[in-house]
Design an enzyme around this catalytic site. Sequence first.
Site, short mmCIF file in Angstrom:
data_model
loop_
_atom_site.label_atom_id
_atom_site.label_comp_id
_atom_site.label_asym_id
_atom_site.label_seq_id
_atom_site.Cartn_x
_atom_site.Cartn_y
_atom_site.Cartn_z
N GLU A 234 44.33 -6.03 47.86
CA GLU A 234 45.48 -5.13 47.79
C GLU A 234 45.22 -3.81 48.51
O GLU A 234 46.03 -3.36 49.31
CB GLU A 234 45.84 -4.88 46.32
CG GLU A 234 46.98 -3.91 46.12
CD GLU A 234 48.31 -4.42 46.61
OE1 GLU A 234 49.23 -3.61 46.82
OE2 GLU A 234 48.45 -5.65 46.80
N CYS A 342 34.47 3.10 44.34
CA CYS A 342 34.89 1.75 44.72
C CYS A 342 33.72 0.90 45.20
O CYS A 342 33.04 1.24 46.18
CB CYS A 342 35.95 1.83 45.81
SG CYS A 342 36.48 0.23 46.43
N GLU A 351 37.06 -3.40 57.39
CA GLU A 351 38.30 -4.09 57.73
C GLU A 351 39.26 -3.15 58.45
O GLU A 351 39.92 -3.56 59.42
CB GLU A 351 38.95 -4.64 56.46
CG GLU A 351 38.21 -5.84 55.87
CD GLU A 351 38.93 -6.40 54.66
OE1 GLU A 351 40.12 -6.10 54.46
OE2 GLU A 351 38.29 -7.14 53.90
#
Length: 393
Positions: A234, A342, A351
């Site tokens: 997400e 995170c 990415e």
Amino acid sequence: MTAPLPESVVTDPHGVYTELRESAPVHRFRLPDGATAWIVTRYADARAALADPRLSLNKRYAADGAWKGFGLPPALDTNLLNMDPPDHTRIRRLVSPAFTARRIEALRRDIERKAHDLLEPIAAAGGGDLVRGFAAPLPVAVICDVLGIPADRRADLRGWAGTMLAPPADDPAAPARAVASLIELLTTVIAGKRAEPGPDILSALVAARDDDGDRLTEDELTSLAFLVLVAGYENSVNLIGLAVLTLLRHPDQWAALRHDPALIPGAVRELMRFEPPAPVSIRRFATVDLEIGGVRIPAGDTVMVSLAAADRDPARYPDPDTLDLRRDTSAQLTLGHGIHHCLGAPLARLEAEVAVGAVLRRMPELKLDVDDATLRWRPSFRSRALLSLPVRV
């Protein structure tokens, strides 16, 4: 009476959070689900709150009615976003080796190939929806490869995640169906890894669970796979879409990257600061009465940190509303701070770097194909998610 969070926070989050940050360090609002929460807006307070052990992620500390978020069954809820030490420390230590910068960097070539393959049909057609055709399928392919989820089980993942994050108002049973589908998928895949382990993260976690049963419970194993899958997918989808849109809105910065692609790693960090995919942090609960920014927070109350407000605080970043791809973005809070920083940060940045670089190389003259004001966004203050990004080459 507690005021509702302004509805414009979906379409103009930075306008809302700038006004809040300038007026007071902490505000109390009624959230769309009816719960109340304190929202922290200034950088110094936000950074301290994210690392404050008195603010727990465990929902058992929530006062009655303080949190009304969508509930998950134990098979998915026994994850790092609902844990404090020592369980958080134990589980994070098990999975952290899979997300080291060196191991993630080894994925670069494969991600570049995937990005190229996804962009080709868009370029050949002269344009298309960059969210549906590129920003969404790239992270789902990557995270499913990392976890070892078979290709034939990936098609519905985005729909399930979207339903959980922004439940449709006309179908209250939809989130429960999405959860049931995810549990079925993960249970089936985990059983497959037990029978035939592979070189993927999920096989390693299954081995950690089975070799020493007190290291991971079965619910912890399934919940951890769920968290890596949904969060890893997400946030990356939103980050890629926002990064490309932000560059299209700033053609001078787009031109700077085309001229010097070596700027891309630093540019991604600045793009994350400027347009974070998650404008607010995961909720936390005060375990004792405490103060933030001089405001008393009673034990049991919900606290959320506005990452979007904190990372545009002029007390931390000069001229914060200007996109500057050469800016020093050290200590930004977009991906958190402290023990709950995170876990997938290296993968998310990689990415985005690959995605931005691929678009710049393959579509150097890319343009937005609709009026900016007509872009559609997911109706959620918790995520900054483009529903589509029509472009032309």
